[in-house]
Write an enzyme that holds these catalytic residues in place. Structure first.
Site, short mmCIF file in Angstrom:
data_model
loop_
_atom_site.label_atom_id
_atom_site.label_comp_id
_atom_site.label_asym_id
_atom_site.label_seq_id
_atom_site.Cartn_x
_atom_site.Cartn_y
_atom_site.Cartn_z
N GLU A 42 6.26 6.69 9.02
CA GLU A 42 6.35 7.69 10.00
C GLU A 42 7.60 8.05 10.30
OE1 GLU A 42 6.05 4.03 13.40
OE2 GLU A 42 6.00 6.12 14.17
N ASP A 52 1.76 -1.35 6.46
CA ASP A 52 1.00 -1.45 7.89
C ASP A 52 -0.04 -0.44 7.79
OD1 ASP A 52 3.05 -3.03 8.49
OD2 ASP A 52 3.80 -1.68 10.10
N MET A 69 2.52 -9.02 9.29
CA MET A 69 3.16 -7.80 9.79
C MET A 69 2.26 -6.97 10.40
SD MET A 69 6.51 -6.91 7.29
CE MET A 69 7.82 -7.85 7.38
N GLY A 70 2.64 -5.89 11.00
CA GLY A 70 1.86 -4.96 11.72
C GLY A 70 2.41 -4.83 13.37
N ARG A 92 1.12 -25.20 14.23
CA ARG A 92 2.21 -25.02 13.63
C ARG A 92 1.89 -23.48 13.27
NH1 ARG A 92 4.55 -29.48 10.87
NH2 ARG A 92 4.25 -31.34 12.09
N HIS A 151 8.55 -11.00 4.95
CA HIS A 151 8.78 -9.89 3.92
C HIS A 151 8.05 -10.31 2.51
CE1 HIS A 151 11.71 -8.93 6.66
NE2 HIS A 151 11.78 -7.71 6.05
N GLN A 185 5.12 -10.38 2.41
CA GLN A 185 4.12 -9.41 2.56
C GLN A 185 4.51 -8.07 1.57
OE1 GLN A 185 1.79 -9.53 6.28
NE2 GLN A 185 4.15 -10.39 6.49
N ARG A 186 5.60 -7.92 1.47
CA ARG A 186 6.30 -6.44 1.03
C ARG A 186 7.03 -6.64 -0.40
NH1 ARG A 186 9.53 -4.35 5.92
NH2 ARG A 186 11.20 -4.53 4.60
O1 F6P Z 1 7.20 -0.75 8.83
C1 F6P Z 1 6.59 -1.74 8.25
C2 F6P Z 1 6.98 -3.15 8.58
O2 F6P Z 1 6.47 -3.89 7.37
C3 F6P Z 1 6.89 -3.37 9.70
O3 F6P Z 1 5.33 -4.14 9.74
C4 F6P Z 1 7.82 -4.51 10.38
O4 F6P Z 1 7.82 -4.64 11.84
C5 F6P Z 1 8.97 -3.75 9.72
O5 F6P Z 1 8.35 -3.25 8.85
C6 F6P Z 1 10.05 -4.93 9.37
O6 F6P Z 1 11.23 -4.00 8.88
P1 F6P Z 1 12.55 -4.62 8.28
O7 F6P Z 1 12.30 -5.33 7.14
O8 F6P Z 1 13.29 -3.48 8.55
O9 F6P Z 1 12.85 -5.64 9.26
#
Ligand code: F6P
Length: 342
Positions: free
Chosen positions: A103, A128, A170-171, A266, A272, A274-275
């Site tokens: 976005e 997301d 994340m989300g 816990r 990250h 997830q990315r």
């Molecule tokens: O915009 C995607 C996202 O994965 C969000 O879910 C999360 O809040 C954000 O990125 C985290 O970003 P950064 O790696 O910059 O902290």
């Protein structure tokens, strides 16, 4: 014709697949040449480039991350930002830009395109999955796969110790990852940003799960908010688009559950993980098709548009329309998952 390419915002699996498809089709079919801009909008703002050619994109299809680098730089907040971008595009003889982002990155592309005549085509990206105008963004499927695998693993250790395991995914504004991975992984509670949650109800679900002799798994999106309070944050830091950095709700939940139910709880924050890493087959497929269609939009001179998935078709929509509002989880869809709570 020289086309610039940039990747902005949080990285996500599939970015390299888009870049590869753009360059392969652009060079082979249209005889264009390419230049990469480094680190999202920082590249055109500061004139930092990366060579982009067919040899440069060989072998990158399964690679996570982005060979161009990424950042959350907001050029509209920088001094003379638009003029500096225009000057650098002229300096590198760039006719048009393909901007791959979420976005924020695409919001800048919409402004530059609609208000300043800079020729941009957008490609939607975010794990997301919260961009409207497209059924899915690439990166989401990979993130859901990673979160689901984590939930599967957490079930077995939770059962061994008969404790509550909270999984924070994340989300920021949308609970798509929580909902999809929670359903796929058989979570006992799923909490999303779209609906404030009642901590008393969460504890009741947890208790009922223990009564059935199973250990509960609670999946919570980082942007979920308790009905009785405010967004829970670890610290109050912000990125350059003014978004507060999230994470903290998982820890908070475990403490509350423990003190209210007397059961050990816990938290695992997936963050990250997830990315990172290699994109799923679906994300490679989607990212590749987005890339092929984005370069076609450039060829057609269809600027100010973003490629989007509608069913199995790739269509074009105005970038401004796609970034005007977020795609959030419909209450009816969330209600479907309620059968499995508790
Ligand atoms: O915009 C995607 C996202 O994965 C969000 O879910 C999360 O809040 C954000 O990125 C985290 O970003 P950064 O790696 O910059 O902290």
């Amino acid at each position: 014709m020289r086309v610039g390419v940039l990747t902005g915002g949080g990285d996500c699996p599939g970015l390299n697949a888009v870049i590869r498809a753009i360059v392969r089709k652009g060079v082979q079919e249209y005889d264009y040449d390419f230049i990469g801009f480094r680190d999202g909008w920082r590249g055109p703002l500061e004139g930092e480039t990366v060579p982009l050619s067919i040899p440069a994109v060989r072998g990158i299809l399964p690679r996570g991350g982005t060979i161009l680098g990424s950042s959350r730089t907001n050029p509209l907040g920088a001094e003379h930002g638009v003029r500096r971008i225009r000057d650098n595009l002229a300096k590198y003889e760039v006719d048009s830009l393909i901007t791959i982002g979420g976005e924020d990155t695409l919001g800048v592309a919409a402004t530059l395109s609609d208000e300043h005549g800079i020729k941009c085509v957008g490609v939607p990206k975010t794990i997301d999955n919260d961009l409207s105008a497209t059924d899915y963004t690439f990166g989401f499927d990979t993130a859901v796969g990673i979160a689901t695998e984590a939930i599967d693993r957490l079930h077995t250790t939770a059962e061994s110790h008969m404790r509550v395991l909270v999984v924070e995914v994340m989300g920021r504004h949308a609970g798509w990852i929580a909902l999809h991975s929670g359903l796929a992984g058989g979570a006992n509670v799923i909490l999303i940003p779209e609906q404030r949650f009642d901590i008393g109800q969460v504890c009741a679900w947890v208790t009922s799960r223990f009564r059935a002799s199973y250990a509960p798994i609670v999946v919570v999106a980082e942007g979920a908010v308790p009905a009785q309070g405010e967004l829970i944050l670890k610290d109050g830091s912000h990125d350059s688009f003014g978004h507060v950095r999230l994470s903290g709700v998982g820890e908070w939940l475990a403490k509350e559950i423990e003190s209210r139910t007397g059961k050990e709880a816990r938290t695992t924050v997936l963050g990250h993980v997830q990315r990172g890493g290699t994109p799923s087959a679906f994300d490679r497929w989607l990212a590749t098709r987005f890339g092929l269609h984005a370069i076609d939009a450039v060829r057609d001179g269809d600027f100010g548009t973003m490629v989007a998935l509608k069913g199995t078709d790739i269509v074009r929509v105005p970038i401004a329309e796609a970034t005007a509002r977020l795609k959030t989880v419909d209450p009816a869809l969330y209600a479907e998952a309620g059968v499995f709570f508790g």
